[in-house]
Design a protein around this motif. Structure first.
Motif, PDB file in Angstrom:
ATOM      1  N   GLN A  51       0.822  -1.213   0.000  1.00 28.48           N
ATOM      2  CA  GLN A  51       0.000   0.000   0.000  1.00 28.48           C
ATOM      3  C   GLN A  51       0.855   1.262   0.000  1.00 28.48           C
ATOM      4  O   GLN A  51       0.518   2.239  -0.682  1.00 28.48           O
ATOM      5  CB  GLN A  51      -0.934  -0.014   1.209  1.00 28.48           C
ATOM      6  CG  GLN A  51      -1.988  -1.110   1.172  1.00 28.48           C
ATOM      7  CD  GLN A  51      -3.087  -0.875   2.193  1.00 28.48           C
ATOM      8  OE1 GLN A  51      -3.634   0.221   2.286  1.00 28.48           O
ATOM      9  NE2 GLN A  51      -3.413  -1.895   2.969  1.00 28.48           N
ATOM     10  N   LEU A  52       1.957   1.247   0.738  1.00 26.29           N
ATOM     11  CA  LEU A  52       2.836   2.419   0.726  1.00 26.29           C
ATOM     12  C   LEU A  52       3.490   2.605  -0.634  1.00 26.29           C
ATOM     13  O   LEU A  52       3.687   3.745  -1.092  1.00 26.29           O
ATOM     14  CB  LEU A  52       3.900   2.280   1.810  1.00 26.29           C
ATOM     15  CG  LEU A  52       3.418   2.379   3.260  1.00 26.29           C
ATOM     16  CD1 LEU A  52       4.577   2.173   4.221  1.00 26.29           C
ATOM     17  CD2 LEU A  52       2.742   3.726   3.516  1.00 26.29           C
ATOM     18  N   THR A  53       3.831   1.512  -1.298  1.00 27.03           N
ATOM     19  CA  THR A  53       4.409   1.618  -2.643  1.00 27.03           C
ATOM     20  C   THR A  53       3.418   2.231  -3.612  1.00 27.03           C
ATOM     21  O   THR A  53       3.784   3.070  -4.452  1.00 27.03           O
ATOM     22  CB  THR A  53       4.861   0.233  -3.122  1.00 27.03           C
ATOM     23  OG1 THR A  53       5.807  -0.303  -2.179  1.00 27.03           O
ATOM     24  CG2 THR A  53       5.520   0.322  -4.488  1.00 27.03           C
ATOM     25  N   ARG A  54       2.157   1.815  -3.506  1.00 23.86           N
ATOM     26  CA  ARG A  54       1.132   2.400  -4.391  1.00 23.86           C
ATOM     27  C   ARG A  54       0.903   3.885  -4.091  1.00 23.86           C
ATOM     28  O   ARG A  54       0.483   4.632  -4.971  1.00 23.86           O
ATOM     29  CB  ARG A  54      -0.182   1.630  -4.240  1.00 23.86           C
ATOM     30  CG  ARG A  54      -0.137   0.235  -4.853  1.00 23.86           C
ATOM     31  CD  ARG A  54      -1.538  -0.322  -5.004  1.00 23.86           C
ATOM     32  NE  ARG A  54      -2.172  -0.539  -3.714  1.00 23.86           N
ATOM     33  CZ  ARG A  54      -2.149  -1.694  -3.056  1.00 23.86           C
ATOM     34  NH1 ARG A  54      -1.507  -2.724  -3.570  1.00 23.86           N
ATOM     35  NH2 ARG A  54      -2.764  -1.829  -1.897  1.00 23.86           N
ATOM     36  N   ARG A  55       1.179   4.305  -2.879  1.00 20.57           N
ATOM     37  CA  ARG A  55       1.017   5.719  -2.516  1.00 20.57           C
ATOM     38  C   ARG A  55       2.246   6.556  -2.857  1.00 20.57           C
ATOM     39  O   ARG A  55       2.262   7.744  -2.554  1.00 20.57           O
ATOM     40  CB  ARG A  55       0.708   5.835  -1.024  1.00 20.57           C
ATOM     41  CG  ARG A  55      -0.669   5.296  -0.633  1.00 20.57           C
ATOM     42  CD  ARG A  55      -0.831   5.297   0.876  1.00 20.57           C
ATOM     43  NE  ARG A  55      -2.147   4.794   1.262  1.00 20.57           N
ATOM     44  CZ  ARG A  55      -3.192   5.556   1.555  1.00 20.57           C
ATOM     45  NH1 ARG A  55      -3.070   6.870   1.509  1.00 20.57           N
ATOM     46  NH2 ARG A  55      -4.350   5.025   1.911  1.00 20.57           N
ATOM     47  N   GLY A  56       3.257   5.961  -3.450  1.00 22.05           N
ATOM     48  CA  GLY A  56       4.404   6.717  -3.923  1.00 22.05           C
ATOM     49  C   GLY A  56       5.642   6.631  -3.072  1.00 22.05           C
ATOM     50  O   GLY A  56       6.665   7.237  -3.407  1.00 22.05           O
ATOM     51  N   PHE A  57       5.613   5.890  -1.969  1.00 13.88           N
ATOM     52  CA  PHE A  57       6.778   5.800  -1.095  1.00 13.88           C
ATOM     53  C   PHE A  57       7.712   4.690  -1.583  1.00 13.88           C
ATOM     54  O   PHE A  57       7.268   3.675  -2.129  1.00 13.88           O
ATOM     55  CB  PHE A  57       6.350   5.506   0.346  1.00 13.88           C
ATOM     56  CG  PHE A  57       5.551   6.615   0.979  1.00 13.88           C
ATOM     57  CD1 PHE A  57       6.170   7.672   1.613  1.00 13.88           C
ATOM     58  CD2 PHE A  57       4.160   6.601   0.915  1.00 13.88           C
ATOM     59  CE1 PHE A  57       5.431   8.688   2.195  1.00 13.88           C
ATOM     60  CE2 PHE A  57       3.407   7.613   1.477  1.00 13.88           C
ATOM     61  CZ  PHE A  57       4.048   8.667   2.122  1.00 13.88           C
ATOM     62  N   ALA A  58       9.003   4.899  -1.385  1.00 11.97           N
ATOM     63  CA  ALA A  58      10.000   3.873  -1.707  1.00 11.97           C
ATOM     64  C   ALA A  58      10.095   2.941  -0.512  1.00 11.97           C
ATOM     65  O   ALA A  58      10.817   3.212   0.453  1.00 11.97           O
ATOM     66  CB  ALA A  58      11.347   4.507  -2.015  1.00 11.97           C
TER      67      ALA A  58
END
Length: 545
Positions: free
Chosen positions: A245-252
């Motif tokens: 979910q964090l990856t989909r929100r733009g976080f590495a």
């Protein structure tokens, strides 16, 4: 405080808070006591004291801690040319066995792989002079005590034993009484740091809803001055889901948990240390001893199990005198568990404040700018990401490292998938010979012989069964009837006593059976299929002849 006692060869129990340098507290005495070639040249030892078997053994609970301790000891022993080897599961046996054959001075390993190599007589522990149990309480919690005791019985009696951990429960003390000789218990604390937690770590406890935690987490990760961040989850599935979910929100973001192969776990840790990934979502396998410079925030996405786990989790930040921020999100169901942790550590957060992703006090306490949303702006997505770090081929055991084809088929050498043609079908013959004809022109697939049962006597239900046999070289199927109807399929017949004999012999040839079948009706329709019939109960099958 530890070095003067450990350098003399006495047994030591070292206890200190996280981030205070326990690795070098036992590492430097180990390196000093190891006999290397430089000692012989300087006259401090003789050539008979040199050996290729390990002279020091360090036992650690997790693979990640094993690699970190190995790197620290290699750095500290580089001047003396001390040979240090990491031995842990998830890697191939062959490189570790080859390194042991060439000669090793210090072995750092996990209990399982150490016992495997020692049982195969690849690892000689008879020359060990110093034993270190790092994070001893964690090994007891993970059920490693029987393995540790087996390892200790393989070591010489006249050795030095050192135990190091941030927490020392009673089980560790009882272990020390059995296997140590008059140990010196050293507990190091700072004069102005009386609590159980590190004073340089600012703690925040919020009561959060499970459906709003990801949104809160995305906004916490955009706080002012946030560097590297570690997110701790209780389960492996939660850790994988939060990372996605964090990856989909733009976080590495990267993940470290037990369901990943060792190559993927080390890839995520390397990317985190190198700055390609600034958010590491992990379970408690990374809560012990992991030292990464620049970690400013630790978030407990799920409430830890006990106070020891909480101490080790938040100890990933605020290390070596630096400051850090620890945020714990407590769900409504976990309030009783947190209150026990709060009481054990004598904290002041017995009733956490109810908090949501839009609560003003969340922005104020964590220094989050106004207008921040749960998605990282594209202008701030400057990290290379997890894909920029290559996965090292470790020769993993258990088949986790095998690559699968794009269609999801099995690896090469296994059972072929449906896309490549099943080995059980007869179409592979036509494919190999290059036949491009129609379905009728291809050779008919041979059928296997089946055991026949003649209806000499009905079963308990009064039904006699007859099975028709067809060999691989039987006559071809009957031609299609007039019109466009498809040929009939032969089926087992039940209760037709005229086709079977009472002696249980096989039925007539398929050609004769096809001739006895009723002809197709006029008009080109498909012939009526033979159906199973049931003989009335009590009626016997017709006699032979």
């Amino acid at each position: 405080m530890t070095l003067p006692v450990a350098l003399t060869g006495h047994d030591v129990i070292g206890q200190a808070k996280t981030g205070t340098g326990k690795t070098l507290g036992f590492g430097l005495p180990l390196i000093d006591r190891v006999v290397v070639g430089a000692d012989v040249e300087a006259g401090r030892a003789t050539a008979a004291d040199l050996c290729d078997a390990p002279q020091a053994l360090v036992v650690v609970p997790t693979r990640e801690l094993c690699t970190q301790v190995t790197n620290d000891l290699q750095t500290a022993g580089k001047v003396r040319n001390v040979r240090v080897l990491a031995v842990y599961g998830g890697r191939a046996y062959e490189p570790q066995v080859e390194a042991l054959k060439k000669g090793v001075d210090v072995v750092v390993g996990t209990p399982g792989r150490l016992l495997d190599l020692a049982g195969q007589r690849k690892l000689d522990l008879s020359k060990v002079r110093s034993l270190v149990l790092d994070e001893a309480d964690e090994m007891l919690d993970l059920g490693f005590l029987p393995d540790v005791e087996k390892i200790i019985t393989m070591l010489p009696a006249g050795r030095q034993t050192m135990l190091f951990s941030a927490t020392m429960p009673g089980q560790v003390i009882s272990l020390a009484r059995r296997y140590m000789r008059q140990p010196t218990h050293i507990r190091a604390t700072a004069p102005d740091d009386e609590g159980a937690t590190v004073a340089s770590v600012t703690q925040h406890i919020f009561r959060a809803h499970s459906l709003d935690k990801v949104e809160m987490l995305a906004r916490i990760l955009q706080a002012d001055g946030r560097g590297l961040a570690m997110i701790f989850c209780r389960t492996k599935r939660t850790a994988a889901d939060v990372a996605d979910q964090l990856t989909r929100r733009g976080f590495a973001a990267g993940a470290v948990h037990g369901d990943l192969g060792q190559g993927a776990r080390e890839q995520a840790l390397r990317a985190f240390r190198n700055g390609k990934v600034d958010v590491l979502v992990c379970t408690d396998v990374a809560a012990r001893g992991i030292d990464v410079e620049g970690v400013t925030h630790v978030v407990n996405y799920q409430c830890p199990e006990d106070e020891k786990t909480y101490l080790h989790r938040i100890g990933r930040t605020g290390r070596a005198g630096a400051s850090g921020t620890a945020v714990t999100l407590v769900d409504w169901d976990d309030i009783p568990r947190w209150q026990l942790i709060n009481k054990a550590l004598d904290l002041s957060f017995n009733d956490p404040q109810e908090t949501y992703s839009t609560s003003p006090h969340l922005y104020e306490q964590l220094h989050i700018a106004e207008g921040i949303t749960g998605v990282l702006p594209r202008a701030e997505r400057t990290r290379a990401g997890l894909g920029a770090e290559e996965i090292e081929d470790l020769g993993e055991t258990g088949g986790r490292g095998r690559e699968r084809s794009r269609g999801g088929d099995r690896p090469r050498g296994g059972r072929p998938g449906r896309r490549g043609g099943d080995s059980r079908s007869g179409d592979s013959t036509a494919t190999e010979t290059g036949s491009t004809g129609t379905e009728e022109e291809r050779p008919r697939r041979a059928r296997q012989r089946r055991r026949t049962r003649a209806g000499s006597a009905p079963d308990a239900t009064g039904t006699a069964t007859v099975e028709v046999e067809q060999s691989a070289d039987a006559a071809p199927a009957a031609p299609a009837v007039e019109g466009d109807a498809a040929p009939r399929r032969r089926r087992r017949s039940r209760g037709s006593g005229s086709a079977a004999k009472a002696t249980g012999t096989t039925a007539e040839a398929p050609a004769a059976e096809a001739a006895a079948e009723p002809a197709a009706v006029e008009g080109g329709t498909a012939p009526r299929r033979r159906r199973r019939t049931r003989r009335p109960a009590g009626e016997a099958a017709p006699a032979e002849g």
